[in-house]
Enzyme design. Structure first.
Site, PDB file in Angstrom:
ATOM      1  CG  PHE A   1      -9.616  20.049 -31.772  1.00 15.83           C
ATOM      2  CD1 PHE A   1      -9.670  21.075 -30.836  1.00 15.83           C
ATOM      3  CD2 PHE A   1      -8.562  19.156 -31.716  1.00 15.83           C
ATOM      4  CE1 PHE A   1      -8.688  21.227 -29.875  1.00 15.83           C
ATOM      5  CE2 PHE A   1      -7.570  19.286 -30.755  1.00 15.83           C
ATOM      6  CZ  PHE A   1      -7.631  20.329 -29.831  1.00 15.83           C
TER       7      PHE A   1
ATOM      8  CB  ALA B   1     -20.793  22.437 -34.610  1.00 22.75           C
TER       9      ALA B   1
ATOM     10  CB  CYS C   1      -2.811  29.510 -27.907  1.00 29.68           C
ATOM     11  SG  CYS C   1      -1.895  29.704 -26.361  1.00 29.68           S
TER      12      CYS C   1
END
Length: 244
Positions: free
Chosen positions: A37, A40, A48
């Site tokens: 995660f 960029a 969700c």
């Protein structure tokens, strides 16, 4: 939080002429952070992440608990969806009458899900600017047809034909593998805004296209922009000198 944080850092990288991918790789080496995660881009979508984050904020509000960090996560994500259109406006001045090839509609590859997809925010902004939008996505186009009155192409080549600029909103393999030389051959002006950093800076330079991505230096086929040099000098002068 990690997605919105790395998008914040990408803004600094772009100002300084740094590469957000190198910064993210360095951060990810710390096992307490990890590499997941930290890519960029133009924000997260689907149901969700946005729904659950907002639900947690609302639950906290009912308990009279303020969650400024999570509110900032949402605000940053919403803002990030507008980054490419802002870059295009800065480059062209006006997008009225411009033919824009929008590549990718789903919130991520390998799905036709367009719920909260950045592409929808991009389309809305482009239409507000009176741009002529021609979109292509391998499977998600039917889900957008009932939402926005834009044109849809059968393939990437058709979407790019005589386009004034192109915007990548989803990093489908078909898009990632698409030769940069074809942008130059198909488009009226080969100006590409890549919201998923699908291409390397070196390849963009070699292809001879004008290339804007997230958290990386723009490829303009000229010397480094004065803004980057000025920002680097400011940063250097503001740092305390080291002493032995």
């Amino acid at each position: 939080m990690k997605i919105s944080f790395i998008n914040e850092i990408s803004t600094i990288c772009a100002k300084l002429g740094a590469d957000i991918e190198e910064v993210a790789a360095g951060m990810g080496m710390d096992k307490r952070i990890g590499e997941q995660f930290l890519k960029a881009g133009i924000g997260y979508g689907a149901s969700c992440f946005p729904k659950d984050t907002q639900a947690l904020i609302q639950m906290a509000a009912q308990l009279n608990v303020d969650l400024p960090l999570l509110r900032a996560v949402n605000q940053i994500n919403d803002r990030q969806k507008e980054v490419l259109v802002e870059k295009a406006l800065k480059r062209f001045g006006s997008l009225e009458g411009k033919r824009v090839a929008l590549l990718g509609l789903s919130f991520k590859p390998n799905t036709d899900d367009v719920r909260n997809a950045p592409s929808l925010s991009i389309i809305k902004s482009l239409l507000k600017q009176n741009a002529h939008v021609v979109a292509y996505d391998p499977i998600a186009m039917p889900n957008v047809k009932s939402i926005h009155p834009i044109f849809f192409a059968q393939n990437m080549e058709e979407a790019l034909q005589e386009a004034d600029l192109a915007i990548i909103a989803t990093d489908w393999k078909e898009i990632v593998d698409f030769p940069l030389s074809k942008y130059k051959n198909k488009m009226k002006s080969p100006v590409l805004f890549d919201g998923r950093n699908c291409y390397s800076i070196d390849n963009a330079k070699s292809a001879g296209i004008e290339y804007y991505s997230i958290g990386r230096t723009a490829v303009l086929h000229e010397t480094e922009s004065p803004e980057i040099n000025v920002n680097r000098k400011k940063l250097k002068s503001s740092q305390p000198s080291s002493q032995n």
